[in-house]
Design a protein around this motif. Structure first.
Motif: not given
Length: 496
Positions: A432, A428, A479-481
Motif C-alpha cells: 500500500e 500489505a 481495513r483489508a485485513h
C-alpha cells in the motif's frame, strides 16, 4: 514468499507545490516521455513492464528487493526516485542505509567528477593515492578519539560482509583462538563467516548470546531488568568452566540491530559488554555497517554509549553511494602478515572520493544531530498512530533508523505477553505504501517490521509527506485485513 513482479497501479504524484521535490524535475523534463524512452531506446523491445519481465526471466531466484519493489528507476535525486513509467516515489530505503545524503547529492557528484576529470587512475589495488589519503584523514577525524589516536585501517573488498570477514579473521589471528560470540537476531552479511554470526545461520559455528529487547524480551521482563539478565548470562557463560564455551577470539555486536527488527541496544548494556570483553581480553567488534555516518543521531552509534570498540566494521554510507568497506582497529591487533586479507577492488578511487565528500558534509552540517531531532519527531508521530491502530505493536528506533512492528492482536493467547507478529499485514502495508509512492522495507524476525531509513537530508516537509503516506497505507492495509463480523479469520501467509 513469492511476490508477483509487475508494476503497481500507482497514480503519478502531483508536481505543483510538492514539498518532496528534490530538484529532479525542471521545465525541460517530461518524466513519462523520458521514462518510456529509457525503457525502449536500449533494445527497442518494449516498455518498463518488459524490463521487469526480462529481469524475472534472467536474474536468479536470490533477488530480493526487485520482488517487493517492482519499479524501474531511471532518475533520482535526494529522497525522490522516478520510474521508467513516469511515477515518482519517496525512497525511505536509501539503498538499505547506503545513501546518507540521498540520491545523487551535488557534493557527491562533484567529488566523482573531479576524480574523473583529473585523469587519476580508477583502479589502484592498495597503493597510496591522494584520494585515499584524503578519505582516510576525513574518516579518522570522525572516529572516537581514543580509537583514532591509535588505529589502523584495512581496506577490504567493496561489500560490508567482506569487512566482517576481515574483522573475524583479524581477531582470530591476533588471539590465536577460534570461537566467536554473537547475538540472536544479528545480521552481519551473506558470506560464510559473516552468515555464521548472523541470526539466520543454520550451520552454527558461534556461541549465540541473548540480545536485549523491550517489546519481545527473551526473558519476558523487558527494560533494564531484561538487559541486566542478558548481560549476566553472557558473563556467566564466559566464567563458568562447565559452560562448554572456551575463551573466544572476539565478540561481534550491532549497536542497533537493523535486519533484526530495528532494535537499539541499551547504552548501559553496551557499556557492560565492553567491560565484560575488556576484563577477559576478548576483542570487541562493533558492526557499524548500517548504523554509521549519522544514521542513529550520532556519527557512530557507539557514541551514544561512549563505548570504544577494538574493531569497527564500516561500509554502506562511507562510500557516498559507491561500494566501499573497511575495518578500523586498535594498532595492537595488527598481527597480519602481508596479503593476509586482500581483494582486487579494495582501491575504489571513486568511492573514496564520494565517501570523503559525504563524511565531510555530514560532519560540517551536523546531520547526525539533525537525524536525532527529526527521528524523535517521527517516532512521536508513529507512536501516535499506535494508539489508533491496535495492529501497531511497537514503534522503535534511533535517529533516522526506525521500525514499526505490526502484530495481530486478535490472535494473542491468554498467556502471550505480546501479540504474535503479522507478516502478511506488514507485506500489505509495504504494498500500500508503494501504491502511494512510498518505498519502505520489511525486516524483523518474521518480516513484520516496517523499516524507515530516509536520507539524513530529509526535510520537515518531506518527513510529513512520508508519514502521511504511511498512515494512509497502514489504514488501508488494516481495513483489508480486518474480517467482517461473523467471518472467520484466516491464517496469515508465509513471511516475505
Amino acid at each position: 514468499m513469492a511476490v508477483t513482479e509487475s508494476a503497481p497501479a500507482v497514480a503519478p504524484a502531483a508536481r505543483a507545490q510538492d514539498p518532496t521535490d528534490d530538484g529532479a524535475h525542471d521545465g525541460t523534463y517530461d518524466a513519462t516521455r523520458v521514462g518510456t524512452r529509457a525503457a525502449t531506446d536500449q533494445d527497442g523491445k518494449g516498455s518498463y513492464e518488459s524490463i521487469l519481465r526480462r529481469q524475472s526471466q534472467r536474474e536468479s531466484a536470490a533477488r530480493t528487493y526487485a520482488r517487493s519493489l517492482p519499479i524501474v528507476p531511471v532518475r533520482a535525486r535526494g529522497l525522490t526516485i522516478e520510474g521508467a513509467d513516469g511515477r515518482r516515489y519517496l525512497d525511505c530505503l536509501s539503498g538499505a542505509g547506503t545513501l546518507a545524503l540521498g540520491h545523487n547529492h551535488p557534493v557527491v557528484l562533484e567529488a566523482i567528477r573531479k576524480v574523473l576529470d583529473s585523469g587519476a587512475p580508477l583502479h589502484v589495488l592498495d597503493l597510496a593515492t591522494p584520494v585515499k589519503d584524503a578519505f582516510t584523514s576525513e574518516l579518522f577525524a570522525t572516529l572516537p578519539g581514543e580509537l583514532a589516536d591509535n588505529a589502523r585501517i584495512q581496506f577490504c573488498g567493496p561489500a560490508g560482509t567482506d569487512a566482517v570477514e576481515a574483522a573475524l579473521k583479524l581477531v582470530r589471528t591476533t588471539t590465536g583462538r577460534d570461537g566467536l560470540l554473537a547475538f540472536t537476531g544479528a545480521y552481519h552479511g551473506m558470506t560464510a563467516g559473516a552468515l555464521s554470526a548472523s541470526g539466520g545461520a543454520t550451520d552454527v559455528r558461534v556461541t549465540r548470546l541473548p540480545y536485549p529487547q523491550q517489546y519481545r524480551c527473551p526473558f519476558g521482563v523487558g527494560g533494564d531488568r531484561g538487559a541486566e539478565l542478558a548481560a549476566r548470562w553472557t558473563e556467566t557463560l564466559l566464567d563458568d568452566p562447565k559452560s562448554g564455551v572456551p575463551a573466544p577470539a572476539g565478540m561481534i555486536v550491532e549497536a542497533v540491530q537493523g535486519e533484526g527488527g530495528v532494535l537499539p541496544a541499551p547504552d548501559d548494556w553496551m557499556r557492560r559488554m565492553r567491560r565484560i570483553t575488556a576484563d577477559r581480553s576478548v576483542p570487541l567488534i562493533v558492526d557499524e555497517v548500517q548504523t554509521g555516518v549519522g544514521r542513529t543521531g550520532a556519527f557512530w552509534a557507539v557514541e551514544h554509549s561512549g563505548v570504544v570498540p577494538d574493531v569497527m566494521v564500516l561500509s554502506k554510507a562511507i562510500g557516498g553511494s559507491l561500494p566501499l568497506a573497511v575495518i578500523v582497529y586498535r594498532s595492537e591487533l595488527d598481527a597480519w602478515e602481508p596479503g593476509a586479507h586482500a581483494g582486487t577492488f579494495r582501491g575504489n578511487q571513486l568511492a573514496m572520493a564520494a565517501g570523503t565528500a559525504t563524511l565531510a558534509y555530514v560532519r560540517e552540517n551536523k546531520l547526525a544531530e539533525r537525524a536525532g531531532i527529526l527521528g524523535a519527531r517521527i517516532l512521536g508521530r508513529l507512536q501516535g498512530l499506535a494508539t489508533a491502530h491496535p495492529c501497531v505493536g511497537d514503534v522503535r528506533g534511533r535517529g533516522l533508523m526506525i521500525g514499526v512492528e505490526l502484530v495481530d492482536p486478535e490472535a494473542a493467547g491468554p498467556d502471550d505477553p505480546v501479540p504474535p507478529a503479522a507478516p502478511a499485514l506488514a507485506l500489505a502495508v509495504q504494498q500500500e505504501c508503494l501504491a502511494r509512492g512510498l518505498i519502505v522495507e520489511l525486516g524483523g524476525r518474521h518480516s513484520a517490521v516496517v523499516r524507515l531509513l530516509p536520507p539524513l537530508t530529509l526535510t520537515d516537509e518531506q518527513a510529513t509527506a512520508v508519514l502521511d503516506r504511511f498512515a494512509d497505507a497502514l489504514a488501508a492495509a488494516e481495513r483489508a485485513h480486518t474480517p467482517a463480523k461473523g467471518v472467520p479469520r484466516t491464517a496469515p501467509g508465509p513471511s516475505h
